[in-house]
Scaffold this active site. Structure first.
Site, PDB file in Angstrom:
ATOM      1  CB  SER A 128      25.503  48.788  43.450  1.00  0.00           C
ATOM      2  OG  SER A 128      24.316  48.013  43.404  1.00  0.00           O
ATOM      3  CE  LYS A 183      24.617  51.814  45.433  1.00  0.00           C
ATOM      4  NZ  LYS A 183      24.356  51.966  46.810  1.00  0.00           N
ATOM      5  CG  HIS A 186      22.372  51.550  40.954  1.00  0.00           C
ATOM      6  ND1 HIS A 186      21.930  51.045  42.158  1.00  0.00           N
ATOM      7  CD2 HIS A 186      22.681  50.481  40.193  1.00  0.00           C
ATOM      8  CE1 HIS A 186      21.960  49.709  42.120  1.00  0.00           C
ATOM      9  NE2 HIS A 186      22.427  49.346  40.941  1.00  0.00           N
ATOM     10  CG  ASN A 187      20.634  52.714  45.480  1.00  0.00           C
ATOM     11  OD1 ASN A 187      21.463  52.228  44.724  1.00  0.00           O
ATOM     12  ND2 ASN A 187      20.718  52.591  46.786  1.00  0.00           N
ATOM     13  CD  GLU A 190      18.143  48.611  44.374  1.00  0.00           C
ATOM     14  OE1 GLU A 190      19.341  48.812  44.098  1.00  0.00           O
ATOM     15  OE2 GLU A 190      17.743  48.441  45.539  1.00  0.00           O
TER      16      GLU A 190
HETATM   17  P1  NDP Z   1      26.915  49.590  58.997  1.00  0.00           P
HETATM   18  O1  NDP Z   1      26.303  50.646  58.174  1.00  0.00           O
HETATM   19  O2  NDP Z   1      26.040  48.788  59.873  1.00  0.00           O
HETATM   20  O3  NDP Z   1      28.080  50.246  59.867  1.00  0.00           O
HETATM   21  C1  NDP Z   1      28.786  49.513  60.837  1.00  0.00           C
HETATM   22  C2  NDP Z   1      30.249  49.888  60.836  1.00  0.00           C
HETATM   23  O4  NDP Z   1      30.409  51.297  61.065  1.00  0.00           O
HETATM   24  C3  NDP Z   1      31.011  49.177  61.927  1.00  0.00           C
HETATM   25  O5  NDP Z   1      32.293  48.849  61.443  1.00  0.00           O
HETATM   26  C4  NDP Z   1      31.070  50.229  63.017  1.00  0.00           C
HETATM   27  O6  NDP Z   1      32.135  50.056  63.907  1.00  0.00           O
HETATM   28  C5  NDP Z   1      31.296  51.465  62.190  1.00  0.00           C
HETATM   29  N1  NDP Z   1      30.954  52.698  62.884  1.00  0.00           N
HETATM   30  C6  NDP Z   1      29.721  53.153  63.191  1.00  0.00           C
HETATM   31  N2  NDP Z   1      29.805  54.338  63.819  1.00  0.00           N
HETATM   32  C7  NDP Z   1      31.116  54.645  63.913  1.00  0.00           C
HETATM   33  C8  NDP Z   1      31.838  55.744  64.452  1.00  0.00           C
HETATM   34  N3  NDP Z   1      31.208  56.784  65.009  1.00  0.00           N
HETATM   35  N4  NDP Z   1      33.182  55.709  64.389  1.00  0.00           N
HETATM   36  C9  NDP Z   1      33.824  54.667  63.820  1.00  0.00           C
HETATM   37  N5  NDP Z   1      33.200  53.614  63.287  1.00  0.00           N
HETATM   38  C10 NDP Z   1      31.856  53.601  63.327  1.00  0.00           C
HETATM   39  O7  NDP Z   1      27.780  48.578  58.089  1.00  0.00           O
HETATM   40  P2  NDP Z   1      27.527  47.955  56.638  1.00  0.00           P
HETATM   41  O8  NDP Z   1      28.706  47.107  56.400  1.00  0.00           O
HETATM   42  O9  NDP Z   1      26.167  47.396  56.487  1.00  0.00           O
HETATM   43  O10 NDP Z   1      27.581  49.211  55.662  1.00  0.00           O
HETATM   44  C11 NDP Z   1      28.708  50.056  55.568  1.00  0.00           C
HETATM   45  C12 NDP Z   1      28.408  51.172  54.598  1.00  0.00           C
HETATM   46  O11 NDP Z   1      28.166  50.612  53.320  1.00  0.00           O
HETATM   47  C13 NDP Z   1      27.167  52.002  54.939  1.00  0.00           C
HETATM   48  O12 NDP Z   1      27.406  53.336  54.587  1.00  0.00           O
HETATM   49  C14 NDP Z   1      26.101  51.417  54.065  1.00  0.00           C
HETATM   50  O13 NDP Z   1      25.079  52.350  53.777  1.00  0.00           O
HETATM   51  C15 NDP Z   1      26.915  51.069  52.831  1.00  0.00           C
HETATM   52  N6  NDP Z   1      26.376  50.036  51.975  1.00  0.00           N
HETATM   53  C16 NDP Z   1      25.767  48.942  52.502  1.00  0.00           C
HETATM   54  C17 NDP Z   1      25.263  47.964  51.685  1.00  0.00           C
HETATM   55  C18 NDP Z   1      24.653  46.762  52.268  1.00  0.00           C
HETATM   56  O14 NDP Z   1      24.119  45.952  51.484  1.00  0.00           O
HETATM   57  N7  NDP Z   1      24.691  46.570  53.567  1.00  0.00           N
HETATM   58  C19 NDP Z   1      25.357  48.046  50.221  1.00  0.00           C
HETATM   59  C20 NDP Z   1      26.076  49.184  49.776  1.00  0.00           C
HETATM   60  C21 NDP Z   1      26.531  50.138  50.626  1.00  0.00           C
HETATM   61  P3  NDP Z   1      31.957  49.154  65.242  1.00  0.00           P
HETATM   62  O15 NDP Z   1      32.210  47.744  64.813  1.00  0.00           O
HETATM   63  O16 NDP Z   1      32.996  49.669  66.166  1.00  0.00           O
HETATM   64  O17 NDP Z   1      30.563  49.367  65.748  1.00  0.00           O
END
Ligand code: NDP
Length: 478
Positions: A128, A183, A186-187, A190
């Protein structure tokens, strides 16, 4: 390999986590499905530390020292399974996969079980703090085996947020899905915190007649006291912000339809399954969905409401103080419900979660970080078996001191027609727990009448049924 940790999935979260590891002296292997992201990271931030960029899954795995520790930071759901399937065949006994995404804890339980059978540790870690936290110190809630935490813990402690007393906001929450469960709650908390703050704002605006700027100032004042928290702080900033295009308060130009990504909804769904009353979180989730029903709201706008009763300046100031009391009391209730849910999950899944430790790791880095969490930790440290936070003497005393104002605020919201479902649900929960007798006795009578569902008595053991359709005599139903 030489890298102590690897990160695959280098969108905002993964990229910032990788930088955080590197800034803290670790050698970090990098991988992303689309290699351009990996290259961009090294190009932009390569100077920050030791990165080992890799192109293929094989290269990535080879870059890691053993036992290998790879953090998966990809889109939750199917992409996570796809990435696990890509890497698991390349790993060896004792290696650790960490899923830092927002996975559902049931998925984490499944993945942990499947990988355990293949000799691989799977750690579902709730993270988080958003982007900012990932870079500068998130709150981390890892589940998985205790053994995996031995090798992983010291690395996570380096990048985690530090509480005011210097303790890193990470600890082993419990086996398999425990981290992602915590987690999720937590949400949920939130959501409830945000809803309560929203209701406080709405009441100050509609009943006290305060402007957004005045409410920002009021919240800044509250933030100096027991409500000191990240969410109150950012709320004051949002309320103080002026829209550049119109010169109006920002909050007045934003469409009033709240969205959600689903973790609050999960919390309520699971709470229903576990039979835990998380009414504050449920009201928060429903309030967001209600706000989104634009057509229904439009069609309901002409329904009759009460006549407004404007307050004079002194009354408004007095009312604002009462709202602070109501907010604080309701907040105690929503944390009470959230911790009850964690206890119930821990019992249902045999996790042995330490509730004081959970409060402790939420003290910094995460969205619900607040001075208040120190108090919760102290309550559980003093009484680890505490069945309810309301059973803590200090919280009970504070709620006792707040209750008159809290009741007045809920009554005012009803009288003046300003919705405050969070405040009202919290107060009802409190009063229901306090009650000598609940109408549940009548519910049992009704159930026995229409469905012969039977009831127990207060004066004798056994199970009974009344012959409602006959002479209404009572028979034993043991
Ligand atoms: P995203 O959820 O937008 O995911 C994008 C990433 O996933 C890219 O690196 C993409 O690769 C990869 N990806 C998607 N599909 C595939 C696949 N089939 N095979 C391999 N790689 C894949 O990214 P975030 O950074 O926002 O979040 C990452 C995780 O963290 C998520 O689970 C999210 O829920 C969690 N999270 C996010 C928070 C936030 O504030 N954003 C906070 C806490 C947790 P490519 O570049 O090749 O497309």
């Amino acid at each position: 390999g030489t890298a102590q940790i690897g990160v695959t999935g280098l969108a905002v979260m993964g990229r910032n986590l990788a930088r955080n590891f590197a800034r803290n002296g670790l050698t970090v292997a990098l991988h992303n499905r689309t290699q351009a992201r990996t290259d961009a990271l090294v190009e932009e931030f390569g100077e920050e530390g030791a990165f080992v960029p890799t192109g293929s899954a094989e290269e990535f795995v080879a870059a890691l020292e053993r036992p290998r520790r790879l953090v998966v930071m990809v889109k939750a759901g199917e992409p996570t399974d796809a990435v696990i399937e890509e890497f698991a065949p390349l790993l060896e006994d004792g290696d650790v996969i960490i899923d830092g995404g927002n996975a559902h804890f049931e998925d984490t339980r499944r993945r942990e079980r499947e990988l355990r059978e293949r000799g691989i540790h799977f750690v579902g870690a709730g993270i988080s703090g958003g982007e900012e936290g990932a870079l500068n110190g998130p709150s981390i809630m890892p589940g998985g085996s205790a053994e995996s935490y031995e090798s992983l813990g010291p690395l996570l402690e380096r990048i985690a947020a530090k509480a005011p007393d210097g303790t890193p906001c990470v600890s082993h929450v419990g086996p398999d899905g425990a981290g992602h469960f915590v987690k999720m709650v937590h949400n949920g908390i939130e959501y409830a915190d945000m809803q309560l703050i929203g209701e406080a704002y709405h009441l100050l605006r509609s009943v006290a007649g305060y402007s957004p700027a005045k409410i920002a100032e009021t919240f800044r004042g509250w933030n100096e006291g027991r409500l000191d928290s990240y969410l109150i702080e950012i709320t004051a900033q949002v309320l103080a912000h002026t829209d550049a295009a119109t010169g109006e308060p920002f909050v007045d130009v934003v469409a009033d339809q709240a969205e959600q990504k689903g973790t609050g909804r999960w919390t309520v769904q699971i709470a229903l399954d576990l039979g835990v009353p998380v009414s504050g979180i449920a009201e928060a989730v429903f309030a967001r969905s209600l706000s989104g029903h634009a057509g229904l709201r439009e069609a309901s706008r002409s329904l009759p409401g009460p006549t407004a009763q404007p307050l004079d300046e002194a009354e408004a100031a007095r009312f604002a103080d009462r709202v602070e009391q109501a907010l604080y009391a309701s907040k105690i209730v929503s944390y009470t419900q959230g911790f009850h849910m964690i206890r119930a999950g821990s019992e249902a899944y045999d996790w042995d979660v330490d509730l004081g430790a959970v409060a402790s790791l939420w003290r910094a880095g995460c969205i619900i970080r607040a001075a208040f969490l120190d108090r919760i930790r102290a309550a559980y440290d003093a009484q680890p078996g505490l069945p309810s936070l309301l059973g803590d003497k200090e919280f009970a005393a504070e709620i006792g001191a707040a209750q008159d104002d809290w009741r007045e605020v809920v009554a005012t919201s009803a009288r003046q027609g300003v919705p405050a479902p969070g405040f009202a649900a919290a107060l009802s929960y409190y009063d229901a727990l306090r009650a000598d007798r609940l109408p549940a006795a009548l519910t049992q009578g009704q159930r026995d009448y229409f469905g012969a569902h039977t009831y127990r008595r207060t004066d004798r053991d056994g199970v009974f049924h009344t012959l409602w359709g006959g002479d209404r005599s009572e028979v034993s139903a043991d």
